[in-house]
Write a protein that holds these residues in place. Structure first.
Motif, PDB file in Angstrom:
ATOM      1  N   LYS A 241      -2.529   4.569   8.428  1.00 14.53           N
ATOM      2  CA  LYS A 241      -3.590   5.568   8.258  1.00 14.53           C
ATOM      3  C   LYS A 241      -3.428   6.226   6.892  1.00 14.53           C
ATOM      4  N   VAL A 242      -4.442   6.066   6.046  1.00 14.65           N
ATOM      5  CA  VAL A 242      -4.405   6.605   4.687  1.00 14.65           C
ATOM      6  C   VAL A 242      -5.282   7.848   4.608  1.00 14.65           C
ATOM      7  N   PRO A 243      -4.764   8.978   4.118  1.00 15.20           N
ATOM      8  CA  PRO A 243      -5.575  10.198   4.009  1.00 15.20           C
ATOM      9  C   PRO A 243      -6.829   9.957   3.187  1.00 15.20           C
ATOM     10  N   GLY A 244      -7.938  10.481   3.679  1.00 16.17           N
ATOM     11  CA  GLY A 244      -9.184  10.378   2.950  1.00 16.17           C
ATOM     12  C   GLY A 244      -9.938   9.081   3.119  1.00 16.17           C
ATOM     13  N   LYS A 284       1.202  11.583  -8.677  1.00 15.18           N
ATOM     14  CA  LYS A 284       1.859  12.594  -7.834  1.00 15.18           C
ATOM     15  C   LYS A 284       0.890  13.729  -7.519  1.00 15.18           C
ATOM     16  N   GLU A 285       0.140  14.151  -8.512  1.00 17.18           N
ATOM     17  CA  GLU A 285      -0.825  15.238  -8.308  1.00 17.18           C
ATOM     18  C   GLU A 285      -1.899  14.833  -7.304  1.00 17.18           C
ATOM     19  N   ARG A 286      -2.394  13.593  -7.414  1.00 22.71           N
ATOM     20  CA  ARG A 286      -3.422  13.128  -6.487  1.00 22.71           C
ATOM     21  C   ARG A 286      -2.862  13.023  -5.070  1.00 22.71           C
ATOM     22  N   ALA A 287      -1.615  12.568  -4.944  1.00 27.01           N
ATOM     23  CA  ALA A 287      -0.992  12.460  -3.620  1.00 27.01           C
ATOM     24  C   ALA A 287      -0.883  13.837  -2.970  1.00 27.01           C
ATOM     25  N   ARG A 288      -0.515  14.844  -3.752  1.00 24.12           N
ATOM     26  CA  ARG A 288      -0.431  16.205  -3.199  1.00 24.12           C
ATOM     27  C   ARG A 288      -1.813  16.679  -2.739  1.00 24.12           C
ATOM     28  N   SER A 289      -2.838  16.324  -3.501  1.00 21.78           N
ATOM     29  CA  SER A 289      -4.197  16.709  -3.134  1.00 21.78           C
ATOM     30  C   SER A 289      -4.639  16.030  -1.839  1.00 21.78           C
ATOM     31  N   LEU A 290      -4.340  14.751  -1.684  1.00 15.65           N
ATOM     32  CA  LEU A 290      -4.704  14.022  -0.470  1.00 15.65           C
ATOM     33  C   LEU A 290      -3.981  14.593   0.745  1.00 15.65           C
ATOM     34  N   THR A 291      -2.711  14.929   0.561  1.00 19.53           N
ATOM     35  CA  THR A 291      -1.933  15.491   1.663  1.00 19.53           C
ATOM     36  C   THR A 291      -2.488  16.844   2.090  1.00 19.53           C
ATOM     37  N   ALA A 292      -2.899  17.654   1.121  1.00 18.07           N
ATOM     38  CA  ALA A 292      -3.407  18.996   1.424  1.00 18.07           C
ATOM     39  C   ALA A 292      -4.730  18.959   2.172  1.00 18.07           C
TER      40      ALA A 292
END
Length: 294
Positions: A241-244, A284-292
């Protein structure tokens, strides 16, 4: 020695045989032509350079490859500097289709603001291919599932933790993994990655802990293709399962909470170039955004 013969041998040694060389040489050449010119090189040197089956370099082949490898690896960067009258930003990246299609365009748009002359080489690759590409210095950066141990010389940083799921179509009414396992697994086609990939190994280990076995009926090397084959009614897909990310119409996820989430990370080799370093920071920044937002 003929320089063209040396170039052909470089590709043969780098890609593990003549057929691998033919697929990767950046201009059209047929297998018989490569074979005959390599034979001429061996005749000129008076040495056999490699064993054909299974492929392996002889001591003479290893010595020659180690000598010519830095020269041919440096050809593209030198050509770029000559063409541009200076340094041209260049990045070689490998990752799964889903990343290349849905996430890389946004990352590269940001990179191009800083590096307007950025040239990209993108490869669709699964986990083992990403590590191989880094070790062979064929790519600069890759995104893939992270193993517990990574090959020496490769650096990594985690990006996302992805829960393991099964994908089912309209013909399945089960809501849980336990309910699905009550069916005869041999009557259901499992669609999954090759057996050597981390996702498949973790799933197989979990089934073994339940004294179960579910052989793969359709083997694919892309999460996107696995989902498509499920949507077409060919079987049950093993995925994450991938966020977004949303699923195709008619495809539903069944979580497998007993299997720990798999970690996706970004991999590279040192020394790290300026473009690659910038991409890692943006990823890394995009990954943090997806997680949030998940």
């Amino acid at each position: 020695m003929n320089l063209h013969h040396l170039e052909l041998f470089y590709y043969v040694a780098r890609h593990g045989g003549i057929m691998g060389a033919v697929r990767n040489i950046p201009y059209g050449i047929q297998q018989p032509a490569v074979s005959s010119q390599i034979a001429q090189l061996e005749l000129d040197l008076g040495q056999r350079l490699f064993v054909r089956r299974p492929f392996s370099l002889t001591p003479a082949g290893i010595q020659l490859y180690e000598f010519i490898r830095p020269f041919f690896l440096g050809m593209d960067p030198v050509a770029e500097r000559v063409r541009g009258g200076g340094a041209v930003a260049r990045l070689r990246f490998a990752g799964p289709t889903l990343v290349l299609r849905n996430h890389l365009p946004a990352l590269f748009n940001r990179l191009r603001r800083k590096f307007p002359k950025l040239r990209l080489l993108l490869r669709d690759a699964v986990q083992t291919q990403v590590e191989h590409g880094l070790l062979q210095q064929e790519i600069d950066v890759g995104i893939t599932l992270l193993e517990e141990s990574i090959a020496p010389g490769i650096k990594s940083a985690p990006l996302l933790d992805l829960p393991v799921v099964l994908l089912v179509g309209k013909q399945h009414e089960e809501k849980t993994f336990a309910a699905l396992l009550k069916r005869d697994l041999l009557d259901q086609t499992l669609i999954a990655f090759p057996s050597g990939e981390l996702l498949h190994r973790r799933f197989r280990e979990h089934l073994a802990s339940r004294d179960l076995e579910w052989p793969v009926g359709i083997e694919l090397n892309s999460l996107d293709l696995i989902e498509e084959y499920v949507a077409q009614g060919f079987g049950v897909g093993l995925s994450v399962k991938v966020p977004g990310e949303s699923r195709r119409a008619g495809v539903r996820e069944i979580p497998i909470p007993e299997i720990p989430p798999l970690r996706v990370g970004i991999l590279w080799r040192t020394p790290l170039g300026e473009v690659a370093e910038a991409l890692i920071d943006i990823a890394k920044e995009r990954a943090r955004s997806l997680t949030a937002t998940s």
